[in-house]
Design an enzyme around this catalytic site. Sequence first.
Site, PDB file in Angstrom:
ATOM      1  N   ASN A 107       0.847  -1.207   0.000  1.00 30.36           N
ATOM      2  CA  ASN A 107       0.000   0.000   0.000  1.00 30.36           C
ATOM      3  C   ASN A 107       0.877   1.249   0.000  1.00 30.36           C
ATOM      4  O   ASN A 107       2.008   1.224   0.478  1.00 30.36           O
ATOM      5  CB  ASN A 107      -0.875  -0.009   1.266  1.00 30.36           C
ATOM      6  CG  ASN A 107      -1.816   1.185   1.335  1.00 30.36           C
ATOM      7  OD1 ASN A 107      -2.451   1.552   0.338  1.00 30.36           O
ATOM      8  ND2 ASN A 107      -1.897   1.805   2.508  1.00 30.36           N
ATOM      9  N   HIS A 109       0.725   5.153   1.500  1.00 34.50           N
ATOM     10  CA  HIS A 109      -0.019   5.957   2.471  1.00 34.50           C
ATOM     11  C   HIS A 109       0.582   7.356   2.494  1.00 34.50           C
ATOM     12  O   HIS A 109       1.800   7.503   2.563  1.00 34.50           O
ATOM     13  CB  HIS A 109       0.077   5.312   3.860  1.00 34.50           C
ATOM     14  CG  HIS A 109      -0.688   6.053   4.905  1.00 34.50           C
ATOM     15  ND1 HIS A 109      -2.057   5.931   5.032  1.00 34.50           N
ATOM     16  CD2 HIS A 109      -0.292   6.944   5.846  1.00 34.50           C
ATOM     17  CE1 HIS A 109      -2.470   6.723   6.022  1.00 34.50           C
ATOM     18  NE2 HIS A 109      -1.417   7.351   6.527  1.00 34.50           N
ATOM     19  N   SER A 136       4.626   6.928   2.478  1.00 35.82           N
ATOM     20  CA  SER A 136       5.250   5.652   2.841  1.00 35.82           C
ATOM     21  C   SER A 136       4.661   4.547   1.973  1.00 35.82           C
ATOM     22  O   SER A 136       3.453   4.504   1.754  1.00 35.82           O
ATOM     23  CB  SER A 136       4.953   5.298   4.308  1.00 35.82           C
ATOM     24  OG  SER A 136       5.283   6.359   5.180  1.00 35.82           O
TER      25      SER A 136
HETATM   26  C1  GRF Z   1      -3.055   9.028  -2.451  1.00 30.99           C
HETATM   27  O1  GRF Z   1      -2.660  10.156  -1.703  1.00 30.99           O
HETATM   28  C2  GRF Z   1      -2.707   7.756  -1.725  1.00 30.99           C
HETATM   29  O2  GRF Z   1      -1.506   7.823  -1.020  1.00 30.99           O
HETATM   30  C3  GRF Z   1      -3.854   7.624  -0.769  1.00 30.99           C
HETATM   31  O3  GRF Z   1      -4.975   8.046  -1.491  1.00 30.99           O
HETATM   32  C4  GRF Z   1      -4.573   8.932  -2.537  1.00 30.99           C
HETATM   33  C5  GRF Z   1      -5.042   8.319  -3.815  1.00 30.99           C
HETATM   34  O4  GRF Z   1      -4.822   9.138  -4.919  1.00 30.99           O
HETATM   35  N1  GRF Z   1      -3.913   6.299  -0.215  1.00 30.99           N
HETATM   36  P1  GRF Z   1      -4.879   8.531  -6.389  1.00 30.99           P
HETATM   37  O5  GRF Z   1      -6.202   7.797  -6.538  1.00 30.99           O
HETATM   38  O6  GRF Z   1      -3.704   7.612  -6.572  1.00 30.99           O
HETATM   39  O7  GRF Z   1      -4.811   9.717  -7.301  1.00 30.99           O
END
Ligand code: GRF
Length: 204
Positions: A107, A109, A136
Amino acid sequence: ARVVILISGRGSNMKALVHAASQMTNVNISAVISHSANSEGLAWARAQGIQTEQLVYDAAGGQTRVQYDQALAECIDRYQPDLVLLAGFMRILSDEFVRHYTGRLVNIHPSLLPLFPGLHTHQQALNAGVRVHGCSVHFVIPALDQGPIIAQAVVPVMADDTVQSLDQRVLVMEHKLYPQVMRWLAQKAVFLDEQGKVGFTEKL
Ligand code: GRF
């Protein structure tokens, strides 16, 4: 490596992964799967000629979380992926699901974990008054946002930052970090070891 990407909406991280994969001989994006009925990211992936799947959680039909996760795993496993990359996938996954993909489920984050798990990370960072923030990439374990960290990228927090400006600055780094980690994972330069820690080989 065969890669399945899970998204919810916008999919900007997924796009960065797809672009990067097109330059890598050892990575193949097998499918992009969204749990949301309205995902602009999914439409984009389809237009690129990538296999897409839309698996919407049927709350009205009484579907349980475990049932949904089973259907999701069946859908994913048809592609026999080496890696399942969560890229803005906004559903909490059941322990059974997470265990099924141990070592393959990763994932991104938008915070410097273990700071600011959960939602609204940029607001959390502004509230805390931290002067650095970032993102991260970590292996997923059942405890939310607590899996072993593979890599992080740092950005400064400016005095006049808003959630939007911080989001933009962090996203730029996300789009570099996640493809880099996908490359390492595909070449097995990083892996989850038997102790549940991140292992690195000298290939890195
Ligand atoms: C990103 O900031 C990711 O880290 C978080 O949600 C957001 C998703 O953005 N988990 P995208 O759909 O990749 O544009």
